[in-house]
Design an enzyme around this catalytic site. Structure first.
Site: not given
Ligand code: F6P
Length: 365
Positions: A16, A79, A120, A142, A144, A146, A188
């Protein structure tokens, strides 16, 4: 690992996106060209670029003016896992190990070393490629926050500021209408954004995955506030928050993604659960991808630049298989295996939860 002299490096952004990716790319390109005289090849859409040969040379001029730009000029994808590349076959999704294509492509392109910027999932893939002999280093990104091996990932600070600013705005309308406003933020499986945006915006209730909540407790807190004359309340919930004995709410499953589960919807569940037990109207705002966009904060621009320069320096020193990290106040490095060993989650007994409780925040526990 025997490394040859570096003349050309590759750089990719995967997983992401988050604010600060371009600032890292800029720092990598400038340092590689100016300090080391290397060429830089941009790999498009993460590891997909190596699988499908989507690359572009990155010259000094290509990174002019991108420091403050959100997103990534290289594109990204969550992906394309070369070790489990997903394809549709007869209506079904199947996966195939295509790591050998990546190894071949790196040779073909004349890339002597690689910088992988990701979270990660990307770092786990990078570790496996390193084990197969690819000289690479990682840079942790990220929103997050995390990753346990670094004090902070870049992107987090900007997301935190975006969430805080949004909650500040929601507070004014909550007060006008005497409502309970639930704000669902990303993160997340970790509650960092919710916890810190909640503290920064003076939220009344903060719900995080690390501290399961009780609906009754949330209602009790709101009702006590009403009795003391406070007719609006702000609940900040992490998308991964869950009730005691319950599960996280899954919004969708993205089959071919490196982490297939997408969380979302807990805000609506809480609203439904409390609306008949309190006498205030309740509304839900899901901040969503707005948290991943926009111009990086000054903190993230500086951290991204520090990470980008340090990543190039790690390559120059031949310290492959490592990830740059922040161990305040220094930029250091850690092995990729240590980098992906453990998710960094909020300590329910830690200082941040303690200070939040000290200023009257309820965690619904
Ligand atoms: O890991 C970053 C993040 O934005 C998370 O906080 C969230 O759960 C996820 O990616 C959303 O993913 P996507 O962009 O695939 O909807």
């Amino acid at each position: 690992m025997v490394s040859k002299e570096i003349k050309k490096i590759g750089v990719l952004t995967a997983g992401g996106d988050c604010p600060g990716l371009n600032a890292v790319i800029r720092a990598v390109v400038k340092t590689a060209i100016v300090e080391y005289g290397w060429k830089v090849m941009g790999i498009r859409e993460g590891y997909e670029g190596l699988l499908l040969n989507k690359t572009q040379p990155l010259l000094y001029d290509h990174v002019k003016g991108i420091l403050s730009l959100g997103g990534t000029i290289l594109g990204t994808s969550n992906r394309a896992n070369p070790f489990a590349y997903a394809m549709k076959q007869g209506g079904k999704t199947i996966t195939e190990d295509r790591s050998s294509v990546v190894l071949e492509r790196i040779k073909e392109l004349g890339i002597d070393a690689l910088i992988a910027i990701g979270g990660d999932g990307t770092l786990t893939i990078s570790k496996k490629l390193y084990d197969l002999g690819v000289p690479l280093v990682g840079v942790p990104k990220t929103i997050d926050n995390d990753l346990s091996a670094t004090d902070i990932t870049f992107g987090f600070d900007t997301a935190l500021n975006t969430a805080t600013e949004a909650i500040d705005k929601i507070r004014t309308t909550a007060e006008s209408h005497h409502r309970v406003m639930i704000v669902e933020v990303m993160g997340r499986y970790a509650g960092w954004i919710a916890l810190q945006a909640g503290i920064a915006s003076g939220a009344d209730i903060i719900l995080i995955p690390e501290i399961p909540f009780h609906l009754d407790k949330i209602c009790q807190v709101i009702n006590e506030r009403v009795q003391s004359g406070r007719t609006s309340s702000i609940i900040v919930t992490a998308e991964g928050a869950k009730p005691e004995g319950g599960d996280m709410v899954i919004k969708m499953v993205v089959d071919d993604s490196t982490d297939a589960v997408r969380l979302g919807g807990i805000g609506d569940r809480i609203a439904a659960g409390i609306s008949d037990k309190i006498h205030l109207e309740t509304r839900v705002t899901v901040l969503g991808h707005i948290q991943r966009g926009g111009t990086p904060s000054a903190f993230d621009r500086v951290l991204s630049t520090r990470f980008g320069v340090a990543a190039v320096e790690l390559l120059a020193e031949g310290k492959f298989g490592n990830m740059v990290c922040l161990k305040t106040p220094n930029i250091e490095s850690v092995s990729l295996s240590d980098a992906v060993k453990e998710l960094k989650t909020v300590d329910p007994q830690g200082e941040l939860v303690h200070i939040a409780k000290s200023v009257g925040v309820s965690f619904g526990d």
